[in-house]
Enzyme design. Structure first.
Site, PDB file in Angstrom:
ATOM      1  N   HIS A   1      54.725 109.866  -6.144  1.00 33.06           N
ATOM      2  CA  HIS A   1      55.497 108.861  -5.430  1.00 33.06           C
ATOM      3  C   HIS A   1      54.677 108.207  -4.332  1.00 33.06           C
ATOM      4  O   HIS A   1      53.696 108.767  -3.853  1.00 33.06           O
ATOM      5  CB  HIS A   1      56.758 109.485  -4.820  1.00 33.06           C
ATOM      6  CG  HIS A   1      56.463 110.542  -3.806  1.00 33.06           C
ATOM      7  ND1 HIS A   1      56.157 111.837  -4.155  1.00 33.06           N
ATOM      8  CD2 HIS A   1      56.406 110.500  -2.449  1.00 33.06           C
ATOM      9  CE1 HIS A   1      55.939 112.554  -3.063  1.00 33.06           C
ATOM     10  NE2 HIS A   1      56.078 111.755  -2.009  1.00 33.06           N
TER      11      HIS A   1
ATOM     12  N   HIS B   1      54.258 116.589  -3.974  1.00 31.83           N
ATOM     13  CA  HIS B   1      54.526 117.768  -3.159  1.00 31.83           C
ATOM     14  C   HIS B   1      54.802 118.966  -4.068  1.00 31.83           C
ATOM     15  O   HIS B   1      55.414 118.817  -5.138  1.00 31.83           O
ATOM     16  CB  HIS B   1      55.742 117.548  -2.255  1.00 31.83           C
ATOM     17  CG  HIS B   1      55.641 116.329  -1.395  1.00 31.83           C
ATOM     18  ND1 HIS B   1      54.604 116.137  -0.505  1.00 31.83           N
ATOM     19  CD2 HIS B   1      56.447 115.248  -1.280  1.00 31.83           C
ATOM     20  CE1 HIS B   1      54.785 114.982   0.118  1.00 31.83           C
ATOM     21  NE2 HIS B   1      55.881 114.421  -0.342  1.00 31.83           N
TER      22      HIS B   1
ATOM     23  N   GLN C   1      51.181 110.350  -3.645  1.00 32.57           N
ATOM     24  CA  GLN C   1      51.258 111.762  -3.294  1.00 32.57           C
ATOM     25  C   GLN C   1      52.096 112.542  -4.284  1.00 32.57           C
ATOM     26  O   GLN C   1      52.841 111.985  -5.087  1.00 32.57           O
ATOM     27  CB  GLN C   1      51.890 111.926  -1.902  1.00 32.57           C
ATOM     28  CG  GLN C   1      51.245 111.131  -0.808  1.00 32.57           C
ATOM     29  CD  GLN C   1      52.011 111.244   0.498  1.00 32.57           C
ATOM     30  OE1 GLN C   1      53.106 111.811   0.553  1.00 32.57           O
ATOM     31  NE2 GLN C   1      51.434 110.703   1.572  1.00 32.57           N
TER      32      GLN C   1
ATOM     33  N   ARG D   1      47.427 114.507  -1.843  1.00 34.67           N
ATOM     34  CA  ARG D   1      47.138 113.087  -2.026  1.00 34.67           C
ATOM     35  C   ARG D   1      46.332 112.911  -3.319  1.00 34.67           C
ATOM     36  O   ARG D   1      45.255 113.470  -3.479  1.00 34.67           O
ATOM     37  CB  ARG D   1      46.371 112.563  -0.808  1.00 34.67           C
ATOM     38  CG  ARG D   1      46.249 111.058  -0.740  1.00 34.67           C
ATOM     39  CD  ARG D   1      45.494 110.626   0.512  1.00 34.67           C
ATOM     40  NE  ARG D   1      46.202 110.950   1.743  1.00 34.67           N
ATOM     41  CZ  ARG D   1      45.672 111.631   2.751  1.00 34.67           C
ATOM     42  NH1 ARG D   1      44.450 112.064   2.693  1.00 34.67           N
ATOM     43  NH2 ARG D   1      46.396 111.859   3.837  1.00 34.67           N
TER      44      ARG D   1
END
Length: 329
Positions: free
Chosen positions: A182, A107, A105, A202
């Site tokens: 990560h 963010h 993933q 994702r």
């Protein structure tokens, strides 16, 4: 309307069944999540809409965290925090049990999130509570990449070759700024402190199918817009000091400050010159916390919120406890 004075608040957890979840939250931490057969995430403290944690103790029992903030404002959060966040609590605290690899993933940061209609970005940290032998955590790339490199590697299934990995052990600390690729590998139980956000893109899911046999949705276009493509130099583990019966700093960033307090004897915390809340997230052992005229039991997997108006707190391990102390400065 406030009927009585504010006091340290204990919260009831939320349990999340995940396709990759296991049973360590029950077997190691000692928390019963029946009737679920597995639990991937225990949300210890949350104000996300639809997932608000509820007060367990005192006359505010059954009130949600946002409701208590609406009632007590800066008395709970502190003046600067309330001016900055209003009733939007800024943190989300979890336990995560990865019985299988989590998806790879990334963010977004706050700027990207605001521009795209999200509440905020997501920077987070992990503190490893237990890891099976050989378990791995993935943070960043082991060589500098380009967007074209990433796309090609995903197409020809060589993405795993450039994922930087570290063998995880109990006590390891990882800091994951927004934009960092990560994933938590299988066999790891950890505590996660993060911005209050579900903004997740994702990139890769190990060619895994969901329980209906379908590939899980990826978010490659958005992920590439926010992804840090630089090389991870050396280990991604963060070094910190670990002194018994002291407050040791783990992470200090604009979004949260986290300390660790490994205790075998009592510790008094002086908050008389502080105007912020403190969260006591017990990750091992048990004991009691006394503050504002209340003495409250605290065990592994539980969290206690010390209001900003508290002047001090006394922690009594029984016979030992390890606490993550979390705040915003």
């Amino acid at each position: 309307m406030k009927e009585q004075g504010l006091y340290p608040l204990k919260f009831m957890p939320l349990f999340k069944d995940k396709i990759w979840g296991g049973n360590k939250i029950r077997d190691i931490v000692g928390i019963d999540y029946s009737p679920l057969n597995r639990c991937g995430e225990l949300w210890v403290l949350s104000a996300l809409e639809g997932n608000e944690t509820v007060v367990e103790n005192g006359f505010l029992a059954e009130c949600t965290l946002p409701e208590v903030i609406e009632m007590y404002n800066d008395e709970l959060l502190g003046e600067e925090n309330f001016d900055r966040f209003s009733t939007e609590f800024p943190l989300l605290i979890k336990l995560i049990d990865a019985n299988d690899n989590l998806s790879i993933q990334v963010h977004p940061d706050d700027d990207y999130a605001y521009k795209h209609g999200m509440e905020n970005g997501k920077t987070e940290m992990w503190y490893v509570l237990q890891a099976d032998e050989g378990s791995e955590i993935y943070v960043g790339f082991n060589e500098k990449e380009t967007k074209a490199d990433i796309i090609n590697r995903l197409r020809n299934k060589t993405f795993k070759e450039v994922m930087h990995k570290d063998i995880a052990q109990q006590g390891d600390l990882f800091f994951i700024p927004a934009g960092t690729m990560h994933a938590i590998g299988k066999g790891i139980l950890l505590a996660e402190i993060q911005q209050s956000s579900d903004a997740t893109f994702r990139l890769y899911d190990w060619d895994r199918k969901d329980e209906k046999g379908n590939p899980r949705q990826l978010h490659l276009e958005q992920g590439l817009e926010v992804l840090d493509l630089s090389k991870q130099e050396g280990t991604a583990k963060v070094h910190y000091h670990y002194h018994l019966n002291e407050t040791n700093n783990l992470v200090e960033c604009p979004y949260f400050v986290t300390n660790i307090m490994p205790l075998t004897q009592g510790l008094k915390k002086d908050y008389s010159n502080s105007d912020t809340f403190y969260l006591y997230f017990c990750v091992a052992g048990k004991g009691f916390v006394s503050s504002m005229g209340h003495r409250i039991p605290l065990s592994a997997g539980e969290i206690l919120m010390i209001p900003a108006i508290a002047k001090d707190a006394i922690i009594e391990p029984s016979p030992m406890m390890e606490i993550l102390e979390i705040t915003i400065l």
